[in-house]
Design a protein around this motif. Structure first.
Motif, PDB file in Angstrom:
ATOM      1  N   GLU A   1     -14.732-114.637 -55.785  1.00  0.00           N
ATOM      2  CA  GLU A   1     -13.627-115.420 -55.233  1.00  0.00           C
ATOM      3  C   GLU A   1     -14.127-116.412 -54.189  1.00  0.00           C
ATOM      4  O   GLU A   1     -13.647-117.555 -54.124  1.00  0.00           O
TER       5      GLU A   1
ATOM      6  N   GLY B   1     -15.825-119.204 -56.092  1.00  0.00           N
ATOM      7  CA  GLY B   1     -14.826-120.063 -56.730  1.00  0.00           C
ATOM      8  C   GLY B   1     -14.122-120.963 -55.744  1.00  0.00           C
ATOM      9  O   GLY B   1     -13.769-122.106 -56.067  1.00  0.00           O
TER      10      GLY B   1
ATOM     11  N   ASP C   1     -16.806-123.793 -65.801  1.00  0.00           N
ATOM     12  CA  ASP C   1     -15.860-122.888 -66.463  1.00  0.00           C
ATOM     13  C   ASP C   1     -15.224-121.984 -65.410  1.00  0.00           C
ATOM     14  O   ASP C   1     -15.520-122.079 -64.219  1.00  0.00           O
ATOM     15  N   ASP C   2     -14.352-121.116 -65.850  1.00  0.00           N
ATOM     16  CA  ASP C   2     -13.644-120.191 -64.956  1.00  0.00           C
ATOM     17  C   ASP C   2     -14.171-118.767 -65.070  1.00  0.00           C
ATOM     18  O   ASP C   2     -13.441-117.803 -64.821  1.00  0.00           O
ATOM     19  N   LYS C   3     -15.425-118.618 -65.426  1.00  0.00           N
ATOM     20  CA  LYS C   3     -15.980-117.273 -65.581  1.00  0.00           C
ATOM     21  C   LYS C   3     -15.866-116.461 -64.299  1.00  0.00           C
ATOM     22  O   LYS C   3     -15.784-115.225 -64.353  1.00  0.00           O
ATOM     23  N   TRP C   4     -15.905-117.123 -63.159  1.00  0.00           N
ATOM     24  CA  TRP C   4     -15.846-116.404 -61.890  1.00  0.00           C
ATOM     25  C   TRP C   4     -14.544-115.621 -61.741  1.00  0.00           C
ATOM     26  O   TRP C   4     -14.463-114.691 -60.930  1.00  0.00           O
ATOM     27  N   LYS C   5     -13.533-115.967 -62.527  1.00  0.00           N
ATOM     28  CA  LYS C   5     -12.253-115.260 -62.479  1.00  0.00           C
ATOM     29  C   LYS C   5     -12.231-114.030 -63.384  1.00  0.00           C
ATOM     30  O   LYS C   5     -11.313-113.206 -63.295  1.00  0.00           O
ATOM     31  N   SER C   6     -13.218-113.899 -64.248  1.00  0.00           N
ATOM     32  CA  SER C   6     -13.184-112.859 -65.280  1.00  0.00           C
ATOM     33  C   SER C   6     -13.836-111.565 -64.805  1.00  0.00           C
ATOM     34  O   SER C   6     -14.914-111.582 -64.207  1.00  0.00           O
TER      35      SER C   6
ATOM     36  N   ARG D   1     -15.411-124.505 -55.117  1.00  0.00           N
ATOM     37  CA  ARG D   1     -15.134-125.543 -56.125  1.00  0.00           C
ATOM     38  C   ARG D   1     -16.373-126.414 -56.361  1.00  0.00           C
ATOM     39  O   ARG D   1     -16.305-127.638 -56.389  1.00  0.00           O
TER      40      ARG D   1
ATOM     41  N   PRO E   1     -16.895-126.289 -60.927  1.00  0.00           N
ATOM     42  CA  PRO E   1     -17.444-125.299 -61.863  1.00  0.00           C
ATOM     43  C   PRO E   1     -17.203-125.715 -63.317  1.00  0.00           C
ATOM     44  O   PRO E   1     -16.152-126.267 -63.660  1.00  0.00           O
TER      45      PRO E   1
ATOM     46  N   GLU F   1     -20.019-126.182 -58.734  1.00  0.00           N
ATOM     47  CA  GLU F   1     -20.892-125.504 -59.679  1.00  0.00           C
ATOM     48  C   GLU F   1     -22.243-125.157 -59.057  1.00  0.00           C
ATOM     49  O   GLU F   1     -22.879-124.179 -59.427  1.00  0.00           O
TER      50      GLU F   1
END
Length: 432
Positions: A169, A172, A30-35, A175, A28, A177
């Motif tokens: 989740e 994500g 970025d880590d937007k999926w965590k936000s 792993r 990915p 994109e």
């Protein structure tokens, strides 16, 4: 209890999925999926779907962070069908108001319905409908530049609690994109069920090719005890979760009008050759709420009617057929022979030249209306009235039929009165 199991083809038992098969895709960006602020646009194509409002309410009500959820709906309704936005806001006790002379429907939001600004709509007349792929092909028109994740579903879907966090989740955990979470949704009644006590999930890996070259996904195989999503070879239209660039870069093909077989493999081939990968999720997150129960009941009813092998041939089952049972002037076995299709044995033969088969009883002239579906009072015989009630108006088909007759009688009476008045007028004029 072993992890990451895949059911072998043709009932060959279970084998473990080698995690090294997941490879090293592009991670990915970025880590937007965590936000909690990562937006999710749920894309829905709906053709006169009365369960669409329930789907939208389930989507909002079960999201952990509902403020980040948007719906992109391509609605294809007939005149009189309830608009999805109207229905959702009515259920919230904050009705919207339709502009006068607004055509396909533009609404004001004087009561501050929250979801009003979270449901993006393309409103089409049902006469403009050209099949599910065409409608889905218009979904990208509802996307904005800052949308993060997109999720295509069917219009009759129920969501699990905190589904938004779960989907992100799962994405994500791939792993990748270019990951696309895709499989057939489970029955909504099984959303919280540990299927077969090892978290069994549908896994798409079987298909068939028709004589016309169109590919149909077969019944899903299964995976169990997945610790993370695993790669699948096939894509499903009923659940497709990805970054929104998948919907923008490889959209459904608008040119595939009135196609119902082959769309999934065609889109899957395009997605995969554009670098996207399909993953089966580890747990049920959305459920497909369809008329499957009614469909199964209908199939059983047909099997009873045609005396299919293993069908219910009890007196009660045949009594339930009522007016719609087999006739008595010729037998079902005679029709099997005449048509070349024997449902009892499953055998078929081509019979292209046939000859007339006389009745088994003396001929008789048709009895007017005696065996009609409509009874003398205009009521529908042998049908479940509740299935004919129109949800939006509360008026049933039976009542509508009676209303038609009432209007007809009033019209006839009015015509007679007008004619009588004309005759009186002429008589009076003649005398004067």
């Amino acid at each position: 209890k072993d992890p990451n199991l895949v059911l072998k083809p043709n009932g060959g038992g279970w084998e473990q999925y080698p995690l090294e098969n997941l490879g090293n895709p592009m991670p990915p960006v970025d880590d937007k999926w965590k936000s909690p602020e990562a937006s999710i646009v749920v894309l829905i194509a709906a053709l006169r779907e009365g369960r669409l409002p329930e789907t939208l309410l389930s989507m909002f009500d079960n999201a952990k962070y509902p403020d980040r959820i948007y719906a992109g709906v391509v609605q294809q309704n007939a005149e009189g069908d309830l608009d999805a936005v109207v229905a959702v806001c009515q259920s919230r006790g904050r009705p919207v108001i339709k502009h006068e002379n607004s055509g396909k429907g533009l609404f004001e939001n004087p009561n501050n319905c929250k979801e009003f600004n979270q449901i993006r709509m393309i409103r089409m007349d049902v006469s403009e409908a050209a099949g599910p792929v065409y409608a889905r092909g218009r979904q990208p028109e509802l996307l904005e530049d800052n949308d993060d994740f997109c999720m295509q579903i069917d219009a009759h879907t129920i969501f699990k609690k905190d589904w938004d966090v779960m989907m992100l989740e799962q994405w994500g955990a791939c792993r990748n994109e270019y990951a696309v979470l895709s499989t057939y949704p489970t029955n909504y009644k099984d959303l919280y069920k540990n299927s077969n006590h090892h978290w069994e999930m549908p896994h798409l890996c079987k298909a068939s090719v028709g004589s016309n070259g169109l590919v149909r996904n077969a019944q899903a195989s299964a995976v169990a005890n997945l610790e993370q999503p695993i790669l699948a070879p096939l894509w499903a239209a009923g659940l497709s979760f990805s970054r929104c660039h998948a919907e923008k870069n490889v959209p459904n093909d608008l040119n595939l009008r009135h196609i119902f077989t082959g769309e999934e493999f065609a889109r899957g081939a395009r997605l995969w050759t554009h670098g996207y990968d399909f993953y089966t999720i580890t747990r049920p997150i959305i459920g497909w709420r369809s008329n499957r129960e009614e469909s199964h009941a209908s199939a059983r009813r047909i099997a009873t009617l045609l005396h299919a092998k293993g069908s219910d041939q009890s007196p009660e089952a045949h009594a339930n057929l009522g007016f719609f049972d087999i006739g008595t002037r010729r037998t079902l076995d005679q029709y099997y022979e005449f048509s070349g299709v024997n449902v009892k044995t499953g055998e078929t033969k081509n019979v292209c030249i046939v000859k007339y088969v006389p009745w088994n009883v003396p001929y008789e002239a048709p009895k007017s209306n005696s065996n009609s579906v409509m009874s003398a009072k205009g009521k529908i015989r042998g049908l479940d009235k509740e299935r004919f009630i129109e949800q939006e108006t509360g008026a049933g088909t039976v009542d509508n039929i009676s209303s038609v007759y009432l209007v007809m009688y009033i019209g006839i009476a009015s015509s007679l009165l007008c004619f009588l008045g004309y005759v009186i007028f002429r008589v009076c004029a003649f005398k004067s």
